[in-house]
Write a protein that holds these residues in place. Structure first.
Motif, PDB file in Angstrom:
ATOM      1  N   VAL A  96     -22.581 -23.731 -30.249  1.00 24.25           N
ATOM      2  CA  VAL A  96     -22.054 -23.045 -31.076  1.00 24.25           C
ATOM      3  C   VAL A  96     -21.324 -21.567 -30.351  1.00 24.25           C
ATOM      4  O   VAL A  96     -22.499 -21.655 -29.541  1.00 24.25           O
ATOM      5  CB  VAL A  96     -23.432 -22.588 -32.748  1.00 24.25           C
ATOM      6  N   ASP A  97     -20.260 -21.304 -30.747  1.00 22.56           N
ATOM      7  CA  ASP A  97     -19.916 -19.817 -29.967  1.00 22.56           C
ATOM      8  C   ASP A  97     -20.434 -18.645 -30.476  1.00 22.56           C
ATOM      9  O   ASP A  97     -19.341 -18.358 -31.890  1.00 22.56           O
ATOM     10  CB  ASP A  97     -18.139 -19.995 -29.229  1.00 22.56           C
ATOM     11  N   GLU A  98     -21.101 -17.981 -29.868  1.00 24.62           N
ATOM     12  CA  GLU A  98     -21.672 -17.207 -30.705  1.00 24.62           C
ATOM     13  C   GLU A  98     -21.289 -15.869 -30.112  1.00 24.62           C
ATOM     14  O   GLU A  98     -22.622 -15.537 -30.323  1.00 24.62           O
ATOM     15  CB  GLU A  98     -23.412 -17.920 -31.939  1.00 24.62           C
ATOM     16  N   ALA A  99     -20.490 -15.486 -29.853  1.00 25.71           N
ATOM     17  CA  ALA A  99     -20.418 -13.969 -28.974  1.00 25.71           C
ATOM     18  C   ALA A  99     -20.732 -12.966 -29.322  1.00 25.71           C
ATOM     19  O   ALA A  99     -20.385 -12.571 -29.549  1.00 25.71           O
ATOM     20  CB  ALA A  99     -18.785 -14.959 -28.487  1.00 25.71           C
ATOM     21  N   TRP A 100     -19.944 -13.385 -30.943  1.00 25.45           N
ATOM     22  CA  TRP A 100     -20.421 -11.570 -32.153  1.00 25.45           C
ATOM     23  C   TRP A 100     -21.477 -11.748 -32.268  1.00 25.45           C
ATOM     24  O   TRP A 100     -21.640 -11.085 -33.449  1.00 25.45           O
ATOM     25  CB  TRP A 100     -19.299 -12.013 -33.135  1.00 25.45           C
ATOM     26  N   GLY A 101     -22.804 -13.095 -32.263  1.00 25.84           N
ATOM     27  CA  GLY A 101     -24.066 -12.792 -33.120  1.00 25.84           C
ATOM     28  C   GLY A 101     -25.341 -12.502 -32.189  1.00 25.84           C
ATOM     29  O   GLY A 101     -26.373 -13.027 -32.480  1.00 25.84           O
ATOM     30  N   SER A 129     -10.412 -21.887 -32.358  1.00 21.49           N
ATOM     31  CA  SER A 129     -11.710 -21.349 -31.581  1.00 21.49           C
ATOM     32  C   SER A 129     -10.627 -20.524 -30.195  1.00 21.49           C
ATOM     33  O   SER A 129      -9.580 -19.888 -30.524  1.00 21.49           O
ATOM     34  CB  SER A 129     -11.487 -22.513 -30.343  1.00 21.49           C
ATOM     35  N   HIS A 130     -11.465 -19.534 -29.236  1.00 22.22           N
ATOM     36  CA  HIS A 130     -11.019 -17.810 -28.672  1.00 22.22           C
ATOM     37  C   HIS A 130     -10.259 -18.657 -28.031  1.00 22.22           C
ATOM     38  O   HIS A 130     -10.700 -19.781 -27.419  1.00 22.22           O
ATOM     39  CB  HIS A 130     -12.171 -17.397 -28.832  1.00 22.22           C
ATOM     40  N   LYS A 131      -9.779 -18.032 -26.558  1.00 21.52           N
ATOM     41  CA  LYS A 131      -8.531 -18.499 -26.536  1.00 21.52           C
ATOM     42  C   LYS A 131      -9.443 -18.800 -24.735  1.00 21.52           C
ATOM     43  O   LYS A 131      -9.632 -19.794 -23.698  1.00 21.52           O
ATOM     44  CB  LYS A 131      -7.605 -17.341 -25.448  1.00 21.52           C
ATOM     45  N   ILE A 163     -18.099 -25.415 -32.418  1.00 20.71           N
ATOM     46  CA  ILE A 163     -17.490 -24.583 -33.330  1.00 20.71           C
ATOM     47  C   ILE A 163     -17.694 -22.371 -33.290  1.00 20.71           C
ATOM     48  O   ILE A 163     -18.377 -22.279 -32.148  1.00 20.71           O
ATOM     49  CB  ILE A 163     -18.288 -24.452 -34.819  1.00 20.71           C
ATOM     50  N   VAL A 164     -17.002 -22.156 -34.181  1.00 20.43           N
ATOM     51  CA  VAL A 164     -17.044 -20.432 -33.170  1.00 20.43           C
ATOM     52  C   VAL A 164     -18.053 -19.896 -34.775  1.00 20.43           C
ATOM     53  O   VAL A 164     -17.138 -19.791 -35.789  1.00 20.43           O
ATOM     54  CB  VAL A 164     -15.780 -19.879 -33.549  1.00 20.43           C
ATOM     55  N   SER A 165     -18.451 -19.688 -35.037  1.00 16.72           N
ATOM     56  CA  SER A 165     -19.434 -18.809 -35.770  1.00 16.72           C
ATOM     57  C   SER A 165     -20.354 -17.878 -35.284  1.00 16.72           C
ATOM     58  O   SER A 165     -20.658 -18.537 -34.645  1.00 16.72           O
ATOM     59  CB  SER A 165     -20.199 -19.723 -36.576  1.00 16.72           C
ATOM     60  N   CYS A 219     -20.289 -13.196 -16.578  1.00 16.60           N
ATOM     61  CA  CYS A 219     -18.535 -13.274 -17.122  1.00 16.60           C
ATOM     62  C   CYS A 219     -18.541 -13.281 -18.248  1.00 16.60           C
ATOM     63  O   CYS A 219     -17.404 -14.220 -18.816  1.00 16.60           O
ATOM     64  CB  CYS A 219     -18.027 -14.372 -15.859  1.00 16.60           C
ATOM     65  N   GLY A 220     -19.298 -12.560 -18.911  1.00 19.75           N
ATOM     66  CA  GLY A 220     -19.105 -12.869 -20.759  1.00 19.75           C
ATOM     67  C   GLY A 220     -19.686 -14.249 -21.164  1.00 19.75           C
ATOM     68  O   GLY A 220     -19.608 -14.968 -20.684  1.00 19.75           O
ATOM     69  N   SER A 221     -19.237 -14.564 -22.288  1.00 19.63           N
ATOM     70  CA  SER A 221     -18.438 -15.887 -23.170  1.00 19.63           C
ATOM     71  C   SER A 221     -17.977 -16.694 -22.553  1.00 19.63           C
ATOM     72  O   SER A 221     -17.925 -17.953 -23.122  1.00 19.63           O
ATOM     73  CB  SER A 221     -18.847 -15.252 -24.363  1.00 19.63           C
ATOM     74  N   SER A 222     -16.718 -16.172 -21.966  1.00 23.35           N
ATOM     75  CA  SER A 222     -15.996 -16.368 -21.881  1.00 23.35           C
ATOM     76  C   SER A 222     -15.689 -17.247 -20.868  1.00 23.35           C
ATOM     77  O   SER A 222     -15.634 -18.851 -20.576  1.00 23.35           O
ATOM     78  CB  SER A 222     -15.116 -15.910 -21.127  1.00 23.35           C
ATOM     79  N   LEU A 223     -17.248 -17.170 -19.987  1.00 21.49           N
ATOM     80  CA  LEU A 223     -17.288 -18.315 -18.765  1.00 21.49           C
ATOM     81  C   LEU A 223     -18.523 -19.155 -19.853  1.00 21.49           C
ATOM     82  O   LEU A 223     -18.535 -20.089 -18.912  1.00 21.49           O
ATOM     83  CB  LEU A 223     -18.897 -17.482 -17.637  1.00 21.49           C
ATOM     84  N   VAL A 234     -23.449 -16.824 -26.684  1.00 22.52           N
ATOM     85  CA  VAL A 234     -23.524 -15.066 -27.139  1.00 22.52           C
ATOM     86  C   VAL A 234     -23.372 -14.081 -25.983  1.00 22.52           C
ATOM     87  O   VAL A 234     -23.329 -13.828 -25.000  1.00 22.52           O
ATOM     88  CB  VAL A 234     -24.764 -14.431 -27.791  1.00 22.52           C
ATOM     89  N   SER A 235     -22.428 -13.421 -26.203  1.00 26.44           N
ATOM     90  CA  SER A 235     -22.200 -11.513 -25.858  1.00 26.44           C
ATOM     91  C   SER A 235     -22.801 -10.781 -26.096  1.00 26.44           C
ATOM     92  O   SER A 235     -22.517 -10.052 -27.219  1.00 26.44           O
ATOM     93  CB  SER A 235     -20.689 -11.593 -26.048  1.00 26.44           C
ATOM     94  N   VAL A 236     -23.629 -10.265 -25.291  1.00 29.20           N
ATOM     95  CA  VAL A 236     -24.788  -9.016 -25.769  1.00 29.20           C
ATOM     96  C   VAL A 236     -24.218  -8.257 -25.635  1.00 29.20           C
ATOM     97  O   VAL A 236     -24.390  -6.996 -26.324  1.00 29.20           O
ATOM     98  CB  VAL A 236     -26.074  -9.014 -24.188  1.00 29.20           C
ATOM     99  N   HIS A 237     -23.197  -7.807 -24.873  1.00 22.74           N
ATOM    100  CA  HIS A 237     -21.723  -6.488 -24.947  1.00 22.74           C
ATOM    101  C   HIS A 237     -21.004  -6.555 -26.643  1.00 22.74           C
ATOM    102  O   HIS A 237     -20.715  -5.102 -26.885  1.00 22.74           O
ATOM    103  CB  HIS A 237     -21.303  -6.307 -23.923  1.00 22.74           C
ATOM    104  N   LYS A 238     -20.921  -7.621 -27.636  1.00 25.33           N
ATOM    105  CA  LYS A 238     -20.538  -6.948 -28.823  1.00 25.33           C
ATOM    106  C   LYS A 238     -21.284  -6.479 -29.758  1.00 25.33           C
ATOM    107  O   LYS A 238     -20.982  -5.441 -30.408  1.00 25.33           O
ATOM    108  CB  LYS A 238     -19.350  -8.520 -28.741  1.00 25.33           C
ATOM    109  N   MET A 239     -22.583  -6.944 -29.944  1.00 27.86           N
ATOM    110  CA  MET A 239     -23.150  -6.832 -31.499  1.00 27.86           C
ATOM    111  C   MET A 239     -25.047  -5.879 -30.478  1.00 27.86           C
ATOM    112  O   MET A 239     -25.341  -5.548 -31.237  1.00 27.86           O
ATOM    113  CB  MET A 239     -23.446  -8.157 -32.056  1.00 27.86           C
TER     114      MET A 239
HETATM  115  C1  LIG Z   1     -15.518 -16.282 -30.579  1.00 28.84           C
HETATM  116  C2  LIG Z   1     -15.509 -15.327 -29.320  1.00 28.84           C
HETATM  117  N1  LIG Z   1     -15.699 -16.440 -28.416  1.00 28.84           N
HETATM  118  C3  LIG Z   1     -15.883 -15.750 -26.894  1.00 28.84           C
HETATM  119  C4  LIG Z   1     -15.085 -14.366 -26.864  1.00 28.84           C
HETATM  120  C5  LIG Z   1     -16.195 -14.180 -25.566  1.00 28.84           C
HETATM  121  O1  LIG Z   1     -16.686 -13.399 -25.061  1.00 28.84           O
HETATM  122  P1  LIG Z   1     -16.220 -12.437 -23.798  1.00 28.84           P
HETATM  123  O2  LIG Z   1     -15.348 -11.058 -24.201  1.00 28.84           O
HETATM  124  O3  LIG Z   1     -17.765 -11.698 -23.997  1.00 28.84           O
HETATM  125  O4  LIG Z   1     -16.305 -12.933 -22.705  1.00 28.84           O
HETATM  126  C6  LIG Z   1     -14.501 -13.699 -27.565  1.00 28.84           C
HETATM  127  C7  LIG Z   1     -14.976 -12.688 -27.044  1.00 28.84           C
HETATM  128  O5  LIG Z   1     -13.945 -11.729 -28.226  1.00 28.84           O
HETATM  129  C8  LIG Z   1     -14.601 -14.835 -29.176  1.00 28.84           C
HETATM  130  O6  LIG Z   1     -14.212 -13.638 -30.343  1.00 28.84           O
END
Ligand SMILES: Cc1ncc(COP(=O)(O)O)c(C=O)c1O
Length: 483
Positions: free
Chosen positions: A190-195, A115-117, A162-164, A88-92, A218-223
């Motif tokens: 570290v929210d490294e969703a983009w890393g 911070s991300h939503k 932190i987000v990085s 369920c993504g980095s959101s979870l 990390v979000s594997v689907h992003k990068m």
């Molecule tokens: C900084 C950051 N954190 C978390 C998320 C959430 O990631 P996901 O889309 O994998 O749920 C995002 C999504 O864009 C993001 O930009």
């Protein structure tokens, strides 16, 4: 461990080879029951691979241990102590990390206001108290000194998050920030969703586990090359209890995770271990030449060194090509619409003056050419665009709203819808998030002011999306009923 192993992918392959069948979900029975029109678009093969529960691929239903083996391989590949997959993504994953560190701690969590939503959603959901940093870093993560000041102000916080990299690719000095947290015996998330790709090439910014973070998401689907929703959270050290973290994720997780998502993460890890240096090296070279070509286009400039420095970010992921269009005299929203309509090309983050093209290891000369040609055509066409609708951009100070109530109390309290004019001075009961990149301009519990109401309202008129607003036109705002 043998990194050429792919426990989940191999189990899936064996399931097919042995022609197994299950009288259990999913009900489409490997695609047999899927409507032809659906199969035509989605491909029957994707349904054939969707066999988690019946295939014995779910660690909860059998003792095969495919998932945990695959997670162990991932942890070893990236040098974390433990890795956990989520569908369920980095959101979870980020919510699970917040709960594990601060779920029952009145000291709350130190957070950047950028911070991300999903992090704000975690605050609403868990009731964790946010200890916001005072400045609003739209493109620059906080410095170690800023985090130190935050700790001086909120010494009882349970940890820091932190987000990085930011969604623009700008990176924090994670090692410096981790030191500041560890001096106090507190963990850094570290929210490294983009890393997700960072561990696999030395010329990319340092990834969070190498820099000493305790948890990173990390979000594997992003990068990376996973399906959407594929995420991994990593943990190391003894400041965060890994099994508690996993239990927190379990509270949020589906009981029917998708094996396509898991298996793609499994296969991507093997690909990165075997070919990551070469693939990412090629992507970095391509990004460098593409940046140079775009830089030569009239009116478009690529942001690079300007994003770095003492007052800015520590490092930059140059696969994120952030372009400033100010000289063209048009808005990012207009350009993104034009590119979509005329060149069938989508870009990432878009705002009043910028667009972002995210390059990945999957890009090649052809896709890079397509981007550059489209931008050249855009530069020529921009002259004929209408003047962009004016956006009332507030100063960073004006965007700094006063937080007067917890996000959770504001979100779940008694609320009403009021007109934009009447919303000024009231406490927001909803997140208001220009998307992308998904950083809320307004968090529930903050007092709305004229500048932010005008900014969002004029932004929507100019093409900004604020998908979480109850009234997406922003003629009305959801606010707390006070008194
Ligand atoms: C900084 C950051 N954190 C978390 C998320 C959430 O990631 P996901 O889309 O994998 O749920 C995002 C999504 O864009 C993001 O930009």
């Amino acid at each position: 461990m043998d990194q050429s192993e792919t426990p989940l992918l191999s189990a899936l392959e064996e399931y097919r080879r042995l022609d197994r069948y299950g009288f259990s979900p999913p009900g489409h029975r490997q695609g047999r029951g899927v409507d032809e029109r659906v199969a035509e678009v989605l491909g029957r093969d994707s349904f054939r691979a969707d066999v988690l529960a019946s295939g014995g691929l779910d660690d909860r239903l059998t003792r095969n241990g495919y998932l945990s083996r695959s997670e162990e391989l991932m942890a070893e590949a990236v040098g974390a102590e433990q890795a956990f997959f989520s569908t369920c993504g980095s959101s979870l994953s980020v919510k699970a990390a917040m709960m594990a560190v601060a779920g029952n701690d009145p000291g709350g969590l130190l957070l950047g206001r950028d911070s991300h939503k999903s992090i704000v959603a975690g605050l609403i959901f868990s009731g964790v108290t946010p200890q916001w940093d005072e400045e609003m870093h739209f493109s620059h993560p906080p410095s170690p000194q800023q985090v130190r000041e935050m700790w001086d102000k909120y010494p009882d916080a349970a940890g820091a998050l932190i987000v990085s990299p930011s969604p623009y690719g700008t990176c924090a000095d994670i090692a410096g920030i981790a030191d500041v947290c560890h001096e106090r015996g507190k963990p850094l998330i570290v929210d490294e969703a983009w890393g997700a790709h960072l561990p696999f090439h030395d010329d990319l910014p340092t990834w969070a586990m190498d820099a000493g973070a305790d948890v990173c998401v990390v979000s594997v689907h992003k990068m990376g090359a996973g399906f959407e929703q594929g995420s991994v959270y990593h943990v190391q050290g003894d400041l965060v209890d890994a099994s508690h973290l996993s239990n927190c994720a379990d509270l949020l997780m589906t009981t029917s995770p998708n094996v396509l998502i898991y298996s793609a993460i499994d296969g991507w890890r093997r690909q990165m271990v075997e070919h990551g240096t070469e693939l990412l090296g090629r992507a970095l070279d391509l990004a460098r030449t593409t940046r140079e070509r775009i830089e030569r286009i009239d009116g478009i400039s690529v942001l690079d060194d300007r994003l770095l420095g003492d007052e800015a970010s520590h490092d930059l992921d140059r696969l994120q090509v952030l372009m400033d269009l100010d000289e063209l005299g048009v808005s990012g929203y207009q350009c993104a619409d034009w590119l979509r309509e005329n060149c069938r090309l989508d870009v990432g983050m878009t705002d009043h003056r910028r667009i972002l093209a995210t390059m990945s290891m999957s890009d090649d000369e052809d896709t890079a050419d397509r981007l550059v040609s489209a931008l050249e055509a855009l530069s020529r066409a921009a002259e004929s665009f209408d003047p962009p609708p004016r956006i009332d951009l507030p100063s960073p100070d004006e965007l700094q709203l006063e937080s007067v109530m917890s996000p959770r109390d504001a979100f779940f309290g008694r609320t009403e819808m009021v007109s934009a004019d009447r919303a000024v001075g009231r406490i927001a009961a909803e997140q208001l998030t220009p998307y992308p990149p998904g950083i809320p301009a307004v968090v529930p519990g903050e007092r709305l002011d004229r500048a932010v109401v005008d900014y969002l309202h004029s932004g929507v008129d100019a093409g900004m999306n604020v998908p979480d607003a109850t009234d997406s036109s922003l003629d009305e705002f959801r606010v707390v009923v006070e008194g």
